[in-house]
Design a protein around this motif. Sequence first.
Motif, PDB file in Angstrom:
ATOM      1  N   GLU A  56     120.213  54.579  39.153  1.00 22.96           N
ATOM      2  CA  GLU A  56     121.648  54.326  39.188  1.00 22.96           C
ATOM      3  C   GLU A  56     122.350  54.909  37.948  1.00 22.96           C
ATOM      4  OE1 GLU A  56     123.668  52.835  41.364  1.00 22.96           O
ATOM      5  OE2 GLU A  56     122.139  52.263  42.831  1.00 22.96           O
ATOM      6  N   PRO A  57     123.582  55.385  38.101  1.00 23.08           N
ATOM      7  CA  PRO A  57     124.371  55.794  36.920  1.00 23.08           C
ATOM      8  C   PRO A  57     124.877  54.563  36.171  1.00 23.08           C
ATOM      9  CG  PRO A  57     125.693  55.994  38.899  1.00 23.08           C
ATOM     10  CD  PRO A  57     124.311  55.596  39.360  1.00 23.08           C
ATOM     11  N   PHE A  58     125.033  54.697  34.875  1.00 22.80           N
ATOM     12  CA  PHE A  58     125.460  53.572  34.045  1.00 22.80           C
ATOM     13  C   PHE A  58     126.653  53.939  33.180  1.00 22.80           C
ATOM     14  CE2 PHE A  58     121.541  51.671  35.285  1.00 22.80           C
ATOM     15  CZ  PHE A  58     121.709  50.301  35.085  1.00 22.80           C
ATOM     16  N   VAL A  59     127.515  52.943  32.970  1.00 24.38           N
ATOM     17  CA  VAL A  59     128.553  53.007  31.942  1.00 24.38           C
ATOM     18  C   VAL A  59     127.968  52.298  30.720  1.00 24.38           C
ATOM     19  CG1 VAL A  59     130.894  52.392  31.283  1.00 24.38           C
ATOM     20  CG2 VAL A  59     130.375  52.945  33.685  1.00 24.38           C
ATOM     21  N   THR A  99     114.988  53.541  31.275  1.00 21.96           N
ATOM     22  CA  THR A  99     115.999  54.096  30.381  1.00 21.96           C
ATOM     23  C   THR A  99     117.275  54.303  31.180  1.00 21.96           C
ATOM     24  OG1 THR A  99     114.338  55.234  29.046  1.00 21.96           O
ATOM     25  CG2 THR A  99     116.621  55.986  28.838  1.00 21.96           C
ATOM     26  N   PRO A 100     118.349  53.538  30.895  1.00 20.99           N
ATOM     27  CA  PRO A 100     119.594  53.700  31.644  1.00 20.99           C
ATOM     28  C   PRO A 100     120.122  55.137  31.537  1.00 20.99           C
ATOM     29  CG  PRO A 100     119.671  51.727  30.281  1.00 20.99           C
ATOM     30  CD  PRO A 100     118.463  52.485  29.857  1.00 20.99           C
ATOM     31  N   ARG A 101     120.652  55.647  32.639  1.00 30.72           N
ATOM     32  CA  ARG A 101     121.198  57.008  32.688  1.00 30.72           C
ATOM     33  C   ARG A 101     122.719  56.929  32.572  1.00 30.72           C
ATOM     34  NH1 ARG A 101     122.986  60.240  36.931  1.00 30.72           N
ATOM     35  NH2 ARG A 101     122.312  58.668  38.460  1.00 30.72           N
ATOM     36  N   PRO A 102     123.265  57.135  31.352  1.00 31.89           N
ATOM     37  CA  PRO A 102     124.718  56.979  31.189  1.00 31.89           C
ATOM     38  C   PRO A 102     125.485  58.198  31.704  1.00 31.89           C
ATOM     39  CG  PRO A 102     123.722  57.555  29.090  1.00 31.89           C
ATOM     40  CD  PRO A 102     122.591  57.408  30.071  1.00 31.89           C
ATOM     41  N   VAL A 103     126.570  57.922  32.409  1.00 33.94           N
ATOM     42  CA  VAL A 103     127.486  58.987  32.800  1.00 33.94           C
ATOM     43  C   VAL A 103     128.657  59.040  31.824  1.00 33.94           C
ATOM     44  CG1 VAL A 103     126.865  58.931  35.224  1.00 33.94           C
ATOM     45  CG2 VAL A 103     128.680  57.427  34.412  1.00 33.94           C
ATOM     46  N   ILE A 104     128.847  57.973  31.067  1.00 30.49           N
ATOM     47  CA  ILE A 104     129.895  57.919  30.052  1.00 30.49           C
ATOM     48  C   ILE A 104     129.535  56.840  29.042  1.00 30.49           C
ATOM     49  CG2 ILE A 104     131.301  56.282  31.384  1.00 30.49           C
ATOM     50  CD1 ILE A 104     133.801  57.631  30.206  1.00 30.49           C
ATOM     51  N   GLN A 105     129.892  57.057  27.776  1.00 31.35           N
ATOM     52  CA  GLN A 105     129.724  56.057  26.726  1.00 31.35           C
ATOM     53  C   GLN A 105     131.099  55.581  26.266  1.00 31.35           C
ATOM     54  OE1 GLN A 105     127.356  57.281  23.397  1.00 31.35           O
ATOM     55  NE2 GLN A 105     125.457  56.586  24.343  1.00 31.35           N
ATOM     56  N   VAL A 106     131.222  54.292  26.056  1.00 26.22           N
ATOM     57  CA  VAL A 106     132.500  53.711  25.637  1.00 26.22           C
ATOM     58  C   VAL A 106     132.292  52.859  24.395  1.00 26.22           C
ATOM     59  CG1 VAL A 106     133.433  53.735  27.974  1.00 26.22           C
ATOM     60  CG2 VAL A 106     132.186  51.725  27.182  1.00 26.22           C
ATOM     61  N   GLU A 149     133.210  46.670  25.482  1.00 20.76           N
ATOM     62  CA  GLU A 149     132.757  46.123  26.748  1.00 20.76           C
ATOM     63  C   GLU A 149     133.913  45.985  27.738  1.00 20.76           C
ATOM     64  OE1 GLU A 149     129.155  43.168  27.230  1.00 20.76           O
ATOM     65  OE2 GLU A 149     131.018  42.041  27.013  1.00 20.76           O
ATOM     66  N   ARG A 150     135.125  45.806  27.233  1.00 17.73           N
ATOM     67  CA  ARG A 150     136.291  45.700  28.115  1.00 17.73           C
ATOM     68  C   ARG A 150     136.489  46.993  28.904  1.00 17.73           C
ATOM     69  NH1 ARG A 150     141.838  43.922  25.392  1.00 17.73           N
ATOM     70  NH2 ARG A 150     140.497  42.115  24.978  1.00 17.73           N
ATOM     71  N   LEU A 151     136.367  48.142  28.210  1.00 23.50           N
ATOM     72  CA  LEU A 151     136.485  49.428  28.896  1.00 23.50           C
ATOM     73  C   LEU A 151     135.290  49.650  29.811  1.00 23.50           C
ATOM     74  CD1 LEU A 151     137.912  52.092  29.360  1.00 23.50           C
ATOM     75  CD2 LEU A 151     136.862  52.970  27.253  1.00 23.50           C
ATOM     76  N   GLN A 152     134.137  49.191  29.387  1.00 18.07           N
ATOM     77  CA  GLN A 152     132.948  49.304  30.230  1.00 18.07           C
ATOM     78  C   GLN A 152     133.161  48.611  31.583  1.00 18.07           C
ATOM     79  OE1 GLN A 152     129.598  47.002  28.901  1.00 18.07           O
ATOM     80  NE2 GLN A 152     128.083  48.419  29.765  1.00 18.07           N
ATOM     81  N   ILE A 153     133.680  47.390  31.534  1.00 14.70           N
ATOM     82  CA  ILE A 153     133.926  46.635  32.768  1.00 14.70           C
ATOM     83  C   ILE A 153     134.972  47.337  33.632  1.00 14.70           C
ATOM     84  CG2 ILE A 153     134.879  44.487  33.673  1.00 14.70           C
ATOM     85  CD1 ILE A 153     132.026  44.218  32.738  1.00 14.70           C
ATOM     86  N   ALA A 154     136.019  47.865  32.986  1.00 17.77           N
ATOM     87  CA  ALA A 154     137.064  48.553  33.741  1.00 17.77           C
ATOM     88  C   ALA A 154     136.508  49.752  34.496  1.00 17.77           C
ATOM     89  CB  ALA A 154     138.181  48.983  32.796  1.00 17.77           C
ATOM     90  N   LYS A 206     133.922  52.034  39.794  1.00 17.01           N
ATOM     91  CA  LYS A 206     132.710  52.541  40.448  1.00 17.01           C
ATOM     92  C   LYS A 206     132.169  53.815  39.802  1.00 17.01           C
ATOM     93  CE  LYS A 206     134.347  50.471  44.747  1.00 17.01           C
ATOM     94  NZ  LYS A 206     134.675  50.649  46.183  1.00 17.01           N
ATOM     95  N   MET A 207     132.357  53.917  38.494  1.00 13.34           N
ATOM     96  CA  MET A 207     131.773  55.047  37.775  1.00 13.34           C
ATOM     97  C   MET A 207     130.299  54.824  37.493  1.00 13.34           C
ATOM     98  SD  MET A 207     134.581  56.498  35.083  1.00 13.34           S
ATOM     99  CE  MET A 207     133.425  57.828  34.719  1.00 13.34           C
ATOM    100  N   GLY A 208     129.856  53.577  37.526  1.00 10.00           N
ATOM    101  CA  GLY A 208     128.458  53.261  37.283  1.00 10.00           C
ATOM    102  C   GLY A 208     128.284  51.771  37.087  1.00 10.00           C
ATOM    103  N   LEU A 209     127.044  51.348  36.881  1.00  7.33           N
ATOM    104  CA  LEU A 209     126.746  49.954  36.606  1.00  7.33           C
ATOM    105  C   LEU A 209     126.820  49.725  35.096  1.00  7.33           C
ATOM    106  CD1 LEU A 209     123.672  49.470  38.985  1.00  7.33           C
ATOM    107  CD2 LEU A 209     126.119  49.412  39.513  1.00  7.33           C
TER     108      LEU A 209
END
Length: 298
Positions: free
Chosen positions: A191-194, A218-225, A228-233, A238-241
Amino acid sequence: MSLHKLKYFIAVAENQSFSRAAAALNVAQSALSRHIAELEERIGAPLLERSAHGVHMTPVGRVFFDETRDALAQVDNAFGQARLAAAGSLGSLTIGVNELAVRHPTVILALAEFVKRHPAVLLRATMMTSMEQFRALRNRQIDAGFVIERPAAMSELDHLSIGRDDFMLALPGDHPLADRQTISVADIMDEPFVAVSAERHWLSQSKLLAHCHANGFTPRPVIQVDSERLQIALVREKMGLGLVNASVRFTLPPDVILRPVREFQVGLDLDLVWTGQNGGGLVGAFRDLVAQHIASAQ
């Protein structure tokens, strides 16, 4: 200049008598006369003059009396204010908080109730990472702080344990895995991850990633933030888990859900910390209030 000399002068001036002032102060009249003489010698002019009708202030004595009385009143007030501060009823208190702490009910309730109980105290709550709080405590920029992963090596800090905040999986409510009550590492391997940046939040992320690696994941990040507030947004979009702390449930949007990951038994320890020599007064009053809320929640 000792305060008792000033008090002796005030007593003689108000009583207009050395004998009456000595009796009121419970000191020998000779000692009283000696202290007044020392004051006059230091000022370079007589403060009192004796007559058949008693003791009266000279013009210099009148000026000194007015200023001394005001000064002693300020000193008494300073002692009173300090006693109130020591009792936790007056002054200012600066508390460091992090993103995890501000959504913890115990923390919010304690902050709100402290303001109600101590209206004369200026309470400041300052957003800081845990690492920033450790530095601020050492530099006396904050009085206490809510931190995660308190280093045992920092022996100068006392602490009150708030509890552990476990990591969970955040996913959109319509995600294919959403109907499962428990999810395994195998389910999310591809799965893709935020992801949250480890550069700013390395205390939490290093612990989480070490646990992931120990479970062969090892989580596969599609974006780093950075928050955690931006992560949840972005999970909501649906950008990732996202791997988040369970306390996020208090602020979670309705279309994002949390699920435990079966292999993950990892969380962050939240503590209230303060320097050992600063555990009384306002800090002690706040700590005791937090402890009361922890006990009531159990």
